[in-house]
Design an enzyme around this catalytic site. Structure first.
Site, PDB file in Angstrom:
ATOM      1  N   SER A  95      -6.761   3.401   3.694  1.00 36.29           N
ATOM      2  CA  SER A  95      -5.970   2.608   2.756  1.00 36.29           C
ATOM      3  C   SER A  95      -6.863   1.769   1.847  1.00 36.29           C
ATOM      4  O   SER A  95      -6.570   0.612   1.546  1.00 36.29           O
ATOM      5  CB  SER A  95      -4.982   1.689   3.498  1.00 36.29           C
ATOM      6  OG  SER A  95      -3.959   1.247   2.636  1.00 36.29           O
ATOM      7  N   SER A 117       0.798  -1.235   0.000  1.00 35.45           N
ATOM      8  CA  SER A 117       0.000   0.000   0.000  1.00 35.45           C
ATOM      9  C   SER A 117       0.823   1.274   0.000  1.00 35.45           C
ATOM     10  O   SER A 117       0.256   2.371  -0.098  1.00 35.45           O
ATOM     11  CB  SER A 117      -0.957   0.005   1.192  1.00 35.45           C
ATOM     12  OG  SER A 117      -2.075  -0.822   0.934  1.00 35.45           O
ATOM     13  N   LYS A 158       0.086   3.644  -2.771  1.00 36.53           N
ATOM     14  CA  LYS A 158      -0.946   4.688  -2.728  1.00 36.53           C
ATOM     15  C   LYS A 158      -0.364   6.082  -2.552  1.00 36.53           C
ATOM     16  O   LYS A 158      -1.071   7.080  -2.764  1.00 36.53           O
ATOM     17  CB  LYS A 158      -1.953   4.379  -1.623  1.00 36.53           C
ATOM     18  CG  LYS A 158      -2.719   3.074  -1.852  1.00 36.53           C
ATOM     19  CD  LYS A 158      -3.783   2.856  -0.781  1.00 36.53           C
ATOM     20  CE  LYS A 158      -4.577   1.580  -1.047  1.00 36.53           C
ATOM     21  NZ  LYS A 158      -3.967   0.393  -0.456  1.00 36.53           N
TER      22      LYS A 158
END
Length: 401
Positions: free
Chosen positions: A144, A84, A87
């Site tokens: 997230s 993640s 991101k």
């Protein structure tokens, strides 16, 4: 003729300049982009006596935000699955699109079936509905949400594949030479990879270019669709000076965390990848930040738009031209060693109008114990037009003498 000004600015002399500033203050008039590329190690002579703590992770780095100096690292170029942390790039491109007017914060984004069914962490948007960019950003950053990532990617790129093209183009532009993206969320793909150094380059650019967005990364929790989720970065609760950035996890990647903190005007960024537990990643990053603030001090010399000096200007309406740096200029140094810092300017003795804002006119060199350790280019802070004919004639005569 070049005037080499050995200005021993012994930075106590610079006490009149701001010692603490918010990132991304007004950019001034110089139309010169921020430098990008790989991060450099802190000069050997400026390293703290005490080495940084090691951590039981695949890779880690500790970097000073202003100078870009690496204060310590392990396996910084090791290829990792960014999970993640991906991101951060998704958010960067959304912020950039907002700034350029390509999209608006209140745009209603269609939630496709692909976005809705994306696995992993989610913000729980519903298929065939519309969600505004502002809420999707919060879902992307705080919760997230992989579903939020896909919805935003499709809105900006037409498809997630199209968005991935934009991600890779931006990565190359920023100097992330060891990264390749295939999706907006970070779920596993053999062609989706990065390194600790590349993620740090991205994070530093994000903070520099979009400082007003940093508050999103320090938001502790967010509620959407009557579901409240907490930010997974536990350092936001442990340390009040921590104000970002992002966690990541997949089975292959392990537990990852990049965090940033600011104390007394000095911002540090630390990253760990491949930890075996959530607590391990948090403890490791906290230890790196604690070490950095215990062994180094930071000094902000100039903000964007600050005037470093003036030089004589011939043939212009003005008699002097102001010179400054592009972006902010700051350094870190071992605690208690500020008196070892000095600086020198390498600039023309005079300039001749007309000249435009952003014209390169020399450099400023920061020294430690008399040895150059950091150099930045100097630029005109404004446009300088030609003066009237009689003024130019006068200057022509004066220059003869």
């Amino acid at each position: 003729m070049i005037l080499r000004v050995a200005v021993l600015l012994l930075f106590t002399f610079l006490s009149g300049f701001p010692s603490m500033a918010q990132e991304g203050d007004a950019q001034g008039d110089a139309a010169v982009p921020q430098p990008v590329g790989s991060l450099g190690d802190i000069p050997e002579a400026m390293k703290a006596v005490v080495p940084p703590p090691d951590a039981p992770v695949k890779s880690w780095m500790l970097v000073d935000f202003e100078s870009g100096w690496v204060l310590g690292s392990k396996n910084r170029d090791l290829r990792i699955e960014p999970a993640s942390l991906t991101k951060l790039m998704t958010g960067f491109l959304v912020f950039e699109a907002l700034e350029k007017g390509e999209i608006r914060i209140d745009d209603k984004v269609y939630v496709s079936r692909k976005a809705w069914k994306t696995g992993g962490s989610r913000m729980f948007i519903q298929v065939d509905t519309h969600v505004d960019v502002e809420n999707l950003l919060k879902g992307l950053i705080v919760q997230s949400g992989n579903d939020a990532a896909v919805a935003l990617a499709e809105h900006l790129g037409g498809s997630e594949e199209g968005f991935a093209v934009r991600m890779n183009h931006k990565a190359q532009e920023l100097g992330m030479v060891n990264s390749h993206f295939t999706n907006s969320h970070g779920l596993p793909d053999e062609n989706h990879y990065s390194t600790a150094e590349d993620i740090l380059i991205l994070s530093r650019a994000l903070i520099r270019n979009f400082p007003e967005r940093l508050a999103l990364y320090s938001t502790r929790e967010y509620t959407y669709n009557d579901i409240t989720q907490k930010n997974r970065n536990v350092l936001l609760w442990r340390d009040p000076t921590v104000d970002g950035l992002k966690t990541g996890y997949t089975k292959a990647a392990g537990y990852c965390l990049i965090a940033t903190a600011k104390r007394d005007g000095m911002r540090l960024i630390a990253i760990v990848t491949g930890a075996d537990r959530r607590k391990t990643r948090a403890d490791a990053v906290q230890s790196l930040l604690r070490y950095g603030y215990a062994t180094y001090d930071g000094l902000l010399l100039y903000r964007p738009g600050d005037e470093v000096t003036k030089v004589r200007l011939w043939m212009g309406e003005e008699k002097e031209a102001g010179i400054g740096v592009s972006g902010q200029l700051g350094v870190v140094y071992p605690k208690g060693k500020r008196d070892r810092l000095s600086a020198a300017l390498d600039i023309p003795e005079s300039l001749e109008a007309p000249l435009g804002s952003g014209t390169d006119v020399g450099s400023i060199q920061v020294k430690y114990n008399g040895t150059p350790v950091l150099e930045r280019r100097l630029y005109l802070n404004a446009d300088y037009s030609s003066g009237p004919w009689w003024s130019r004639l006068k200057d022509s005569v004066l220059r003869l003498f």
